[in-house]
Write a protein that holds these residues in place. Structure first.
Motif, PDB file in Angstrom:
ATOM      1  N   GLY A 153      -2.650   4.272   2.196  1.00  0.00           N
ATOM      2  CA  GLY A 153      -3.407   3.019   2.260  1.00  0.00           C
ATOM      3  C   GLY A 153      -4.036   2.614   0.947  1.00  0.00           C
TER       4      GLY A 153
ATOM      5  N   THR B 253       0.850  -1.186   0.000  1.00  0.00           N
ATOM      6  CA  THR B 253       0.000   0.000   0.000  1.00  0.00           C
ATOM      7  C   THR B 253       0.890   1.242   0.000  1.00  0.00           C
TER       8      THR B 253
ATOM      9  N   VAL C 230      -4.242   1.028  -2.893  1.00  0.00           N
ATOM     10  CA  VAL C 230      -3.655   0.027  -3.790  1.00  0.00           C
ATOM     11  C   VAL C 230      -4.313   0.181  -5.154  1.00  0.00           C
TER      12      VAL C 230
END
Length: 281
Positions: free
Chosen positions: A83, A79, A85
């Motif tokens: 946070g 990540t 992806v």
């Protein structure tokens, strides 16, 4: 502080459009939040979820249909600091089958997502299941990665064109707003041409002979000596809807106004010749 190893997951499926390149697939982005029981002065932990930033993770994607699993792949990624992806489903490590062999038949499929945080021992944890809203455009890829046109389309010089063979029952649904139109059709002048009708029960298009649709009227006239001009039973809308016989023999004519025809000169009548005019309407 005490880590719960519980992941709050927020999914943004950016697009369902397949990006056909060297490897087919579709974009996938997600924000992964880590719920931690931590003490932060002046904050309410339950309302301040922390992104799972800069963590090594594995994502497992499973595509299923009504019959079961079609495809599984995994991605080993990390990540970002927020946070986030971002991957392309179709470019991961195949676990079961291959992405190219998925049959996009328009029937409902699901994308099931699992997450494994590599620095703990929880293994893969189920996160989410979403419908795949990809609508096939009558194309697929074969096992060699080449585009294959299906169901009414065909390939010509790397272009997909309309005009192929239908390989399955196909329905086009219209309504008052989204209508279907054909513009520029040629006019038919052949009385033996067939017309298209719609089955009232199924909506299936069928062909029907015009002889079963058109009605006709006729008149028989006793001609005068030398007569060439005759009045038709109905107003003339098309000379192709009129046939003229003299004593049973079909003869040529021209229309001189909307209700009168003139026989060819060689067909000049003798007294009491029988002239039969048949007119379709």
């Amino acid at each position: 502080m005490r880590f719960l190893h519980k992941i709050a997951f927020l999914l943004f499926l950016i697009t369902n459009t397949f990006v056909f390149g060297q490897t087919p697939g579709f974009n996938y982005q997600a924000l992964i939040l880590n719920n931690e029981e931590i003490q932060i002065p002046g904050t309410n932990v339950s309302e301040n979820k922390v992104p799972l930033g800069l963590e090594d993770i594995a994502l497992r994607f499973t595509i299923t249909n009504e019959a079961g699993i079609e495809y599984i792949e995994e991605h080993l990624i990390n990540t970002d600091e927020n946070g986030m992806v971002s991957v392309i489903v179709g470019e991961g490590i195949p676990i079961k089958e291959t992405f190219n062999n998925i049959y996009w038949d328009g029937k409902l499929k699901y994308l099931n997502v699992e997450l494994n945080i590599l620095n703990n021992t929880d293994g893969f944890v189920f996160l989410d299941s979403q419908k795949i809203l990809y609508i096939p455009q009558s194309e697929s890829r074969n096992g060699n990665g080449n585009i294959k046109a299906l169901n009414g389309l065909y390939m010509n010089d790397n272009s997909m064109k309309l005009g192929g063979i239908l390989i399955e029952p196909t329905t086009i649904t219209t309504n008052e707003t989204n209508t279907l139109a054909f513009i520029g059709l040629q006019e038919s002048t052949n009385t033996e041409d067939k017309i298209v009708v719609i089955d009232k029960s199924t909506g299936i298009l069928r062909q029907k002979s015009t002889s079963t649709i058109l009605q006709k009227t006729q008149v028989i006239i006793n001609a005068r000596e030398g007569q060439l001009e005759f009045t038709t039973p109905l107003n003339i809308t098309s000379i192709h809807k009129i046939e003229v016989y003299r004593n049973g023999v079909n003869i040529n004519f021209t229309a001189i106004n909307n209700s009168t025809i003139k026989l060819e000169l060689d067909a000049k009548c003798y007294q009491d010749d029988k002239i039969k005019i048949i007119q379709l309407y």
